[in-house]
Design a protein around this motif. Structure first.
Motif, PDB file in Angstrom:
ATOM      1  N   MET A   1     -22.361 -65.978 -12.155  1.00 43.42           N
ATOM      2  CA  MET A   1     -21.908 -67.218 -11.579  1.00 43.42           C
ATOM      3  C   MET A   1     -23.123 -68.084 -11.234  1.00 43.42           C
ATOM      4  O   MET A   1     -24.080 -67.582 -10.644  1.00 43.42           O
ATOM      5  N   PRO A   2     -23.124 -69.371 -11.617  1.00 44.65           N
ATOM      6  CA  PRO A   2     -24.295 -70.211 -11.319  1.00 44.65           C
ATOM      7  C   PRO A   2     -24.420 -70.450  -9.823  1.00 44.65           C
ATOM      8  O   PRO A   2     -23.464 -70.297  -9.064  1.00 44.65           O
ATOM      9  N   LEU A   3     -25.621 -70.824  -9.431  1.00 43.51           N
ATOM     10  CA  LEU A   3     -25.824 -71.249  -8.055  1.00 43.51           C
ATOM     11  C   LEU A   3     -24.980 -72.494  -7.835  1.00 43.51           C
ATOM     12  O   LEU A   3     -24.525 -73.118  -8.799  1.00 43.51           O
ATOM     13  N   SER A   4     -24.800 -72.877  -6.593  1.00 40.01           N
ATOM     14  CA  SER A   4     -24.063 -74.125  -6.379  1.00 40.01           C
ATOM     15  C   SER A   4     -24.774 -75.218  -7.180  1.00 40.01           C
ATOM     16  O   SER A   4     -25.978 -75.141  -7.408  1.00 40.01           O
ATOM     17  N   PRO A   5     -24.025 -76.217  -7.630  1.00 42.06           N
ATOM     18  CA  PRO A   5     -24.647 -77.227  -8.486  1.00 42.06           C
ATOM     19  C   PRO A   5     -25.931 -77.775  -7.864  1.00 42.06           C
ATOM     20  O   PRO A   5     -25.983 -78.041  -6.659  1.00 42.06           O
ATOM     21  N   LEU A   6     -26.945 -77.894  -8.708  1.00 43.39           N
ATOM     22  CA  LEU A   6     -28.220 -78.423  -8.228  1.00 43.39           C
ATOM     23  C   LEU A   6     -28.075 -79.908  -7.946  1.00 43.39           C
ATOM     24  O   LEU A   6     -27.422 -80.636  -8.695  1.00 43.39           O
TER      25      LEU A   6
ATOM     26  N   ASN B   1     -30.251 -63.915  -7.954  1.00 39.46           N
ATOM     27  CA  ASN B   1     -30.339 -62.826  -8.925  1.00 39.46           C
ATOM     28  C   ASN B   1     -30.459 -63.401 -10.334  1.00 39.46           C
ATOM     29  O   ASN B   1     -30.294 -64.604 -10.547  1.00 39.46           O
ATOM     30  N   ALA B   2     -30.746 -62.544 -11.284  1.00 40.35           N
ATOM     31  CA  ALA B   2     -30.994 -62.975 -12.657  1.00 40.35           C
ATOM     32  C   ALA B   2     -29.782 -63.658 -13.285  1.00 40.35           C
ATOM     33  O   ALA B   2     -29.939 -64.625 -14.042  1.00 40.35           O
ATOM     34  N   GLU B   3     -28.595 -63.154 -12.985  1.00 38.46           N
ATOM     35  CA  GLU B   3     -27.392 -63.770 -13.561  1.00 38.46           C
ATOM     36  C   GLU B   3     -27.212 -65.202 -13.076  1.00 38.46           C
ATOM     37  O   GLU B   3     -26.868 -66.101 -13.849  1.00 38.46           O
ATOM     38  N   GLU B   4     -27.456 -65.418 -11.783  1.00 37.35           N
ATOM     39  CA  GLU B   4     -27.355 -66.775 -11.235  1.00 37.35           C
ATOM     40  C   GLU B   4     -28.375 -67.706 -11.893  1.00 37.35           C
ATOM     41  O   GLU B   4     -28.061 -68.853 -12.207  1.00 37.35           O
TER      42      GLU B   4
END
Length: 184
Positions: free
Chosen positions: A1-6, A45-48
């Motif tokens: 899952m991505p981090l919250s939108p940049l 983490n790497a997935e994020e």
């Protein structure tokens, strides 16, 4: 899952850091990952990272290893999560020191070694033009002075280094003009 939108500003920073990294001889993705982890308010983490930057997980894994080898990132573990999470140095002065040390090891140290070898071999090189020998000796002298100064500067505590860099041209004025250089 991505981090919250940049945010647009964070995205601009991450993209630019990647561009600068590629100009400095660092892989663009490595530099972008460093910027992303540096800006993150919490360990990632790497997935994020892979999802946020839209890059392959294997590329992220290799990039994280490189950043850890440089000493720019470290692994932390979170409760109830078996994955590795990463945090970056937050002290920009320490980041600068780490990057400069790595650049010195990879670029300047080998150059200095070759210049010293050339200086040692020049006396036996009958085909070497005297002016070329003089230029090489001048380059060697410059590099040795520069490297000694770098070694001195890197030992300075951050507050002292800040004051020195802020002083800038004031130091040159304090030292006054070089009488020998003025005569040339």
């Amino acid at each position: 899952m991505p981090l919250s939108p940049l945010s647009p500003t964070t995205q601009k920073f991450v993209l630019h850091w990647g561009e600068m990294g590629s100009r400095w001889g660092v892989n663009r993705t490595v530099a972008q990952i460093h910027a992303l982890v540096f800006c993150s308010p919490s360990p990632v983490n790497a997935e994020e990272i892979a999802d946020t930057l839209e890059v392959a997980r294997s590329n992220v894994s290799n990039s994280l290893k490189e950043l850890q080898a440089w000493g720019l990132l470290r692994v932390v573990h979170l409760p109830a999560d078996r994955r590795d999470h990463f945090v970056a140095h937050q002290d920009i002065w320490e980041i600068f020191r780490v990057v400069m040390d790595e650049r010195k090891k990879r670029e300047l140290d080998p150059t200095l070694q070759v210049l010293r070898e050339c200086a040692a071999e020049s006396a036996q090189d009958g085909a070497l033009d005297a002016s070329t020998r003089q230029k090489m000796e001048g380059m060697l002298e410059f590099m040795e002075i520069f490297m000694r100064a770098y070694d001195d500067f890197k030992q300075l505590p951050t507050p002292t280094l800040k004051r020195l860099l802020k002083a800038g041209g004031s130091i040159a004025q304090f030292l006054g003009p070089d009488k020998k250089a003025a005569k040339r």
